[in-house]
Design an enzyme around this catalytic site. Sequence first.
Site, PDB file in Angstrom:
ATOM      1  N   VAL A 123      -3.380  25.753  55.790  1.00  0.00           N
ATOM      2  CA  VAL A 123      -3.589  24.651  54.840  1.00  0.00           C
ATOM      3  C   VAL A 123      -4.834  24.960  54.002  1.00  0.00           C
ATOM      4  CG1 VAL A 123      -3.915  22.178  54.535  1.00  0.00           C
ATOM      5  CG2 VAL A 123      -2.519  23.032  56.455  1.00  0.00           C
ATOM      6  N   LYS A 124      -4.613  25.054  52.696  1.00  0.00           N
ATOM      7  CA  LYS A 124      -5.716  25.411  51.791  1.00  0.00           C
ATOM      8  C   LYS A 124      -6.324  24.125  51.248  1.00  0.00           C
ATOM      9  CE  LYS A 124      -6.400  28.906  48.187  1.00  0.00           C
ATOM     10  NZ  LYS A 124      -5.681  29.687  47.174  1.00  0.00           N
ATOM     11  N   VAL A 125      -7.629  23.997  51.428  1.00  0.00           N
ATOM     12  CA  VAL A 125      -8.322  22.732  51.143  1.00  0.00           C
ATOM     13  C   VAL A 125      -9.508  23.014  50.223  1.00  0.00           C
ATOM     14  CG1 VAL A 125      -9.600  20.853  52.249  1.00  0.00           C
ATOM     15  CG2 VAL A 125      -7.681  21.903  53.463  1.00  0.00           C
TER      16      VAL A 125
END
Length: 218
Positions: free
Chosen positions: A86-88
């Site tokens: 998950v890229k945040v």
Amino acid sequence: MKFFIDTANLQEIQEAQNLGVLDGVTTNPSLMAKEGISGKDNIIAHYKAICAIVDGDVSAEVISTDYEGMIAEGEILAALDEKIVVKVPMIKDGIRAIRYFSDKGIKTNCTLVFSAGQALLAAKAGATYVSPFVGRLDDISFDGTELIEQIRTIYDNYGFETEILAASIRHPVHILKCAEIGADVMTGPLSAILALLKHPLTDIGLEKFMKDMAGKWN
Ligand code: E4P
């Protein structure tokens, strides 16, 4: 050093995979939009298609910027495939979200990192990867690879396990400099990876070898 490809284009991902040197994929909202992907179902189907091509980690970026939204989106993305990271974004709610995902054993990539302080925070929150943008720093007259060096020193000082994912890589010299410094991963376009192949003496040498032995196999 791991090689990730920075694209949402399935043909390019397949081409890099066929080369046998691909360790993963990073995408971002602009790269997804470039492929004409929109709507939750299409976004999900596209990430699944990418995961079906590659063996390694696939960064899928949330498009919410509030904590609750990032958590809700990230949980859906992480459930798609164990390869999903998950890229945040590097914002206050993003750091909280990274801590939440990290505590749940969900892999994260903290993106849009432009300073060592931001990288330190991402590591403290338990990010799996931190993405300093080398090329975009170069674009504004800062040496992006100096940031990679600074982060490497800080992470090594304290034994942080967060992997340095040198992002916004534009050309082969970026890749080499990041490799010298000890970045764990680089992500760039297929063109930068293929440019590593090139040397005029290789072409000249091969041409002569082929000419000298032409027709002599049988
Ligand atoms: C990071 O993961 C981003 O997707 C990316 O590397 C940005 O690169 P760009 O500056 O070439 O858009």
